[in-house]
Scaffold this motif. Structure first.
Motif, mmCIF file in Angstrom:
data_model
loop_
_atom_site.group_PDB
_atom_site.id
_atom_site.type_symbol
_atom_site.label_atom_id
_atom_site.label_comp_id
_atom_site.label_asym_id
_atom_site.label_seq_id
_atom_site.Cartn_x
_atom_site.Cartn_y
_atom_site.Cartn_z
ATOM 1 N N ASN A 87 -16.792 -11.311 9.878
ATOM 2 C CA ASN A 87 -16.383 -9.953 9.549
ATOM 3 C C ASN A 87 -15.336 -10.029 8.472
ATOM 4 N N GLY A 88 -15.186 -8.994 7.724
ATOM 5 C CA GLY A 88 -14.185 -8.975 6.672
ATOM 6 C C GLY A 88 -14.505 -7.893 5.662
ATOM 7 N N VAL A 89 -13.464 -7.377 5.020
ATOM 8 C CA VAL A 89 -13.640 -6.349 3.993
ATOM 9 C C VAL A 89 -12.937 -6.815 2.731
ATOM 10 N N GLU A 90 -13.447 -6.349 1.613
ATOM 11 C CA GLU A 90 -12.828 -6.704 0.348
ATOM 12 C C GLU A 90 -11.514 -5.945 0.194
ATOM 13 N N VAL A 91 -10.479 -6.658 -0.200
ATOM 14 C CA VAL A 91 -9.176 -6.035 -0.440
ATOM 15 C C VAL A 91 -8.734 -6.358 -1.868
ATOM 16 N N THR A 92 -7.868 -5.498 -2.405
ATOM 17 C CA THR A 92 -7.355 -5.672 -3.762
ATOM 18 C C THR A 92 -6.034 -6.417 -3.719
ATOM 19 N N VAL A 93 -5.944 -7.481 -4.504
ATOM 20 C CA VAL A 93 -4.749 -8.325 -4.504
ATOM 21 C C VAL A 93 -4.171 -8.382 -5.919
ATOM 22 N N PRO A 94 -2.968 -7.824 -6.141
ATOM 23 C CA PRO A 94 -2.300 -7.975 -7.452
ATOM 24 C C PRO A 94 -1.574 -9.322 -7.505
ATOM 25 N N TYR A 95 -1.895 -10.097 -8.512
ATOM 26 C CA TYR A 95 -1.317 -11.431 -8.614
ATOM 27 C C TYR A 95 -0.441 -11.564 -9.861
ATOM 28 N N SER A 96 0.513 -12.473 -9.768
ATOM 29 C CA SER A 96 1.257 -12.961 -10.930
ATOM 30 C C SER A 96 1.014 -14.455 -10.988
ATOM 31 N N CYS A 97 0.482 -14.924 -12.145
ATOM 32 C CA CYS A 97 0.032 -16.313 -12.249
ATOM 33 C C CYS A 97 0.867 -17.069 -13.281
ATOM 34 N N ALA A 98 1.508 -18.129 -12.826
ATOM 35 C CA ALA A 98 2.262 -19.019 -13.708
ATOM 36 C C ALA A 98 1.466 -20.291 -13.906
ATOM 37 N N THR A 99 1.318 -20.718 -15.168
ATOM 38 C CA THR A 99 0.485 -21.874 -15.491
ATOM 39 C C THR A 99 1.349 -22.991 -16.061
ATOM 40 N N VAL A 100 1.152 -24.197 -15.563
ATOM 41 C CA VAL A 100 1.853 -25.387 -16.030
ATOM 42 C C VAL A 100 0.818 -26.375 -16.531
ATOM 43 N N VAL A 101 1.041 -26.933 -17.729
ATOM 44 C CA VAL A 101 0.139 -27.924 -18.308
ATOM 45 C C VAL A 101 0.829 -29.288 -18.222
ATOM 46 N N SER A 102 0.243 -30.171 -17.464
ATOM 47 C CA SER A 102 0.857 -31.478 -17.207
ATOM 48 C C SER A 102 0.980 -32.287 -18.487
ATOM 49 N N THR A 118 -2.435 -26.279 -14.188
ATOM 50 C CA THR A 118 -2.389 -25.712 -12.841
ATOM 51 C C THR A 118 -1.857 -24.291 -12.908
ATOM 52 N N SER A 119 -2.637 -23.347 -12.415
ATOM 53 C CA SER A 119 -2.182 -21.959 -12.331
ATOM 54 C C SER A 119 -1.892 -21.641 -10.871
ATOM 55 N N THR A 120 -0.680 -21.171 -10.595
ATOM 56 C CA THR A 120 -0.295 -20.755 -9.255
ATOM 57 C C THR A 120 -0.101 -19.249 -9.268
ATOM 58 N N CYS A 121 -0.923 -18.558 -8.474
ATOM 59 C CA CYS A 121 -0.933 -17.101 -8.476
ATOM 60 C C CYS A 121 -0.394 -16.593 -7.144
ATOM 61 N N THR A 122 0.646 -15.754 -7.215
ATOM 62 C CA THR A 122 1.312 -15.244 -6.029
ATOM 63 C C THR A 122 1.160 -13.726 -5.968
ATOM 64 N N PRO A 123 0.812 -13.177 -4.789
ATOM 65 C CA PRO A 123 0.715 -11.711 -4.689
ATOM 66 C C PRO A 123 2.046 -11.048 -5.032
ATOM 67 N N THR A 124 1.996 -9.928 -5.755
ATOM 68 C CA THR A 124 3.203 -9.219 -6.177
ATOM 69 C C THR A 124 3.468 -7.971 -5.351
ATOM 70 N N ALA A 125 2.650 -7.675 -4.382
ATOM 71 C CA ALA A 125 2.840 -6.503 -3.533
ATOM 72 C C ALA A 125 2.194 -6.780 -2.186
ATOM 73 N N ASP A 126 2.446 -5.884 -1.245
ATOM 74 C CA ASP A 126 1.820 -6.033 0.068
ATOM 75 C C ASP A 126 0.313 -5.986 -0.071
ATOM 76 N N VAL A 127 -0.371 -6.904 0.636
ATOM 77 C CA VAL A 127 -1.827 -7.013 0.564
ATOM 78 C C VAL A 127 -2.422 -6.534 1.888
ATOM 79 N N PRO A 128 -3.424 -5.663 1.847
ATOM 80 C CA PRO A 128 -4.046 -5.206 3.100
ATOM 81 C C PRO A 128 -4.713 -6.357 3.844
ATOM 82 N N VAL A 129 -4.854 -6.188 5.158
ATOM 83 C CA VAL A 129 -5.561 -7.167 5.983
ATOM 84 C C VAL A 129 -7.044 -7.133 5.628
#
Length: 636
Positions: A388-403, A536-547
């Protein structure tokens, strides 16, 4: 995969189809008939099982007058079912039902003996043959009497689980009339009469049906004979009559005072030279003491649910005590219920199951007792259901580091559509599969940011997400989900595809768990000749994300769910401050800016929404920073 206790009930359902397997094989007679029927069997717990079944019926004689006695040898082939579990010491009995047509109509039942047998797991059960005697209907007309298998009734009894019955219905296969045997009814010789008494064994007070042909007109006399002692009063009543065509019909009810033993039923009709007398054997059996039995409706439920117990075969007008039993046979903590049986030894009572360890319900009255299995849902829930599961909208902020490169890559802020998929029900101690799905598995279109320099460039992408899991009581944790690295062709105009991401969740205890998309990380390795770049891109949610999904688990509460360190929490805004736009390396800054436009406005695909593209194309941007001659040498 969790193994539910209900599998015990499943093998009881499977084994009810065993029939008379294990009997000693009998030599076939000279009159053999075999037919393959389509069998539709209704098996307790397991459900409907369909398939072909071969039926063989042999008669020791194939012609004679109406009322003739025929011995049939029955060989039931394997039914369309096997037992998923091995079982020892099961009592089983099968009855073959044959429909008659032609010279007579109706049905005869050929019941096999009850046997005790061992059932192997996952092996077709092939019952051994058995013999049974039946009587051709006394009212049958002259001509052919055909027999077609109608079905079987298969009964199995296992100690502690009661009687299980699985009926099978037969249908002739295409192009077949289904006839397995036939008998030619011949006319009687002049002056000959026939007499049939069915069944051939009854208890005192039982009823027998009378039939025959060739009888003279008149009212017959019906007597029950013990040796030469024939007495009409041994029958409490009888309705025998002879029609104008000489057919005898009617019934006779045995007196309840008749002692068990071997008797004959004697019929006399006519007077003088036309008088006819005929006897047929009848066994009066010992009156069987009723066997106590109970049924539960329903036979499962949640803790605190009620079930109705219906009992039969108990001592008349006596008190019955009803208690719950655990799997080890000890009593549960629920209080007993008392009920009084009626004059027939039956009762009905309501019982509340409050103890989660209840495995059976037992009813007792003196030395008479019966048990029936009961399943508490909280102890034994169904296997995990479909995801079970529903699609939810996730706002991300992504920081990228190049080794290996001191370069700032612009922070990206894509919005993703993410679906977490997992079972909706489980139990403490279960391990369930978790998926993160993206629409059509398309991560991104491949935009042109470096022209022909992109042609033939490949990157290996490894995505990982931390799905946040919470039980509302303990500290939230996370579940890592990932997939194997996959190759992406960076030629302009292509598509980046991958996923779904997968992982597992160990259910720590009972409760309701929520699952929310959390931190997303993408590692991309790109190379051209000897030159390799990892971003490497690390993306973190910027707001509350629905279940996105929930799971309800049974059992005692447990500890914190998921992993408790290094988790990315839904709703975090830390990613927004990571990185800055283009302080050094203007070419990359330009490429990053173009990429930002692509990532935020160029795709409506509910997959990674270009986040992976961000990291891969950042690696391409690094390639553009290399001195032109180094690029040429690498490509050559």
């Amino acid at each position: 995969m969790r193994k539910a206790k209900r599998r015990t009930a499943a093998f009881l359902g499977a084994v009810t189809i065993a029939g008379t397997a294990g009997l000693t094989a009998l030599a076939p007679s000279a009159y053999a008939g075999t037919v393959t029927m389509d069998a539709a069997c209704k098996v307790p717990v397991i459900g409907d099982k369909n398939g072909p079944q071969e039926i063989k019926v042999d008669f020791d004689t194939t012609e004679g007058p109406a009322g003739a006695t025929v011995t049939a040898t029955v060989d039931l082939g394997p039914p369309p079912i096997t037992s998923p579990f091995a079982l020892t010491g099961a009592k089983a009995q099968s009855t073959l039902q044959l429909t008659m047509s032609g010279a007579a109509t109706g049905q005869i039942d050929l019941a096999g003996p009850e046997v005790t047998l061992d059932i192997p797991a996952n092996v077709p059960i092939d019952p051994a043959p058995f013999t049974k005697t039946f009587v051709v209907p006394g009212g049958a007309a002259d001509g052919e009497l055909k027999f077609v298998p109608k079905g079987t009734v298969n009964v199995t009894e296992v100690s502690g689980f009661g009687r299980q019955e699985a009926p099978c219905t037969f249908t002739p296969q295409s192009g077949s009339d289904g006839v397995v045997a036939s008998f030619t009814v011949k006319p009687l010789a002049p002056g000959e009469v026939t007499l049939t008494v069915t069944p051939g064994e009854v208890e005192p007070g039982g009823t027998v049906e009378l039939g025959g042909s060739g009888w003279p007109a008149g009212t017959p006399t019906v007597e029950l004979c013990a040796a030469a002692d024939c007495v009409a009063d041994r029958f409490a009543s009888q309705t025998a009559a002879i029609a104008a065509d000489g057919k005898l019909s009617g019934s006779a009810v045995l007196a309840g005072t008749v002692e068990p033993g071997s008797y004959t039923v004697k019929v006399t009709a006519g007077t003088g030279a036309e008088a006819k007398v005929k006897e047929a054997a009848l066994t009066v059996a010992e009156e069987q003491a009723p066997v106590p039995a109970i049924t539960l409706t329903p036979a499962s439920g949640d803790v605190g649910a009620k079930t109705t117990i219906a009992g039969t075969g108990f001592p008349a007008d006596q008190d019955v005590e009803i208690v719950g039993l655990k799997a080890d046979g000890s009593r549960t903590s629920d209080p007993p219920v008392e009920k009084t049986t009626d004059a027939q030894g039956a009762f009905s009572a309501e019982y509340t199951v409050g103890d989660k360890d209840t495995a059976k319900i037992k009813a007792s009255s003196g030395s008479a007792s019966a048990e029936a299995a009961y399943t508490v849902n909280s102890d034994d829930p169904p296997p995990p259901s479909d995801p079970n599961g529903v699609e939810v909208t996730v706002p991300y902020s992504c920081a990228t580091v190049v080794s290996g490169f001191d370069i700032d890559v612009p922070v990206m802020t894509p919005t993703l559509g993410v679906t977490v998929l997992l079972p909706s029900r489980a139990a403490k101690g279960d391990t369930v599969d978790v998926q993160v799905a993206f629409k059509d598995r398309v991560i991104s279109d491949i935009p042109s940011v470096a022209g022909d320099l992109q042609n033939g460039l490949h990157g290996m992408v490894t995505p990982t997400m931390k799905v946040v899991v919470s039980d509302g009581v303990n500290a939230p944790g996370f579940i890592p989900v990932t997939t194997q690295a996959f190759d992406v062709d960076m030629s302009p105009g292509g598509k980046m595809r991958g996923g779904p991401l997968t992982g597992t969740f160990d259910v720590p205890g009972g409760g309701t768990f929520s699952f929310t998309p959390g931190e997303l990380q993408l590692v991309i390795a790109a190379s051209a000749g000897p030159i390799s770049v990892t971003a490497t891109s690390t993306c973190t949610p910027t707001a509350d994300v629905p279940v996105s999904a929930t799971l309800t688990a049974t059992g005692e509460p447990g500890g914190p769910p998921g992993q408790q360190t290094g988790g990315g929490t839904a709703g975090s805004t830390s990613g927004a401050s990571a990185g800055s736009a283009g302080k050094t390396g203007g070419s990359t800054g330009t490429s990053g800016g173009d990429l930002a436009k692509t990532g935020t406005g160029g795709s409506t695909l509910g997959a990674f929404a270009l986040v992976a593209g961000t990291a891969v194309l950042a690696a391409v941007g690094v390639m553009l920073l290399l001195p032109y001659r180094r690029r040429v040498r690498a490509r050559s």
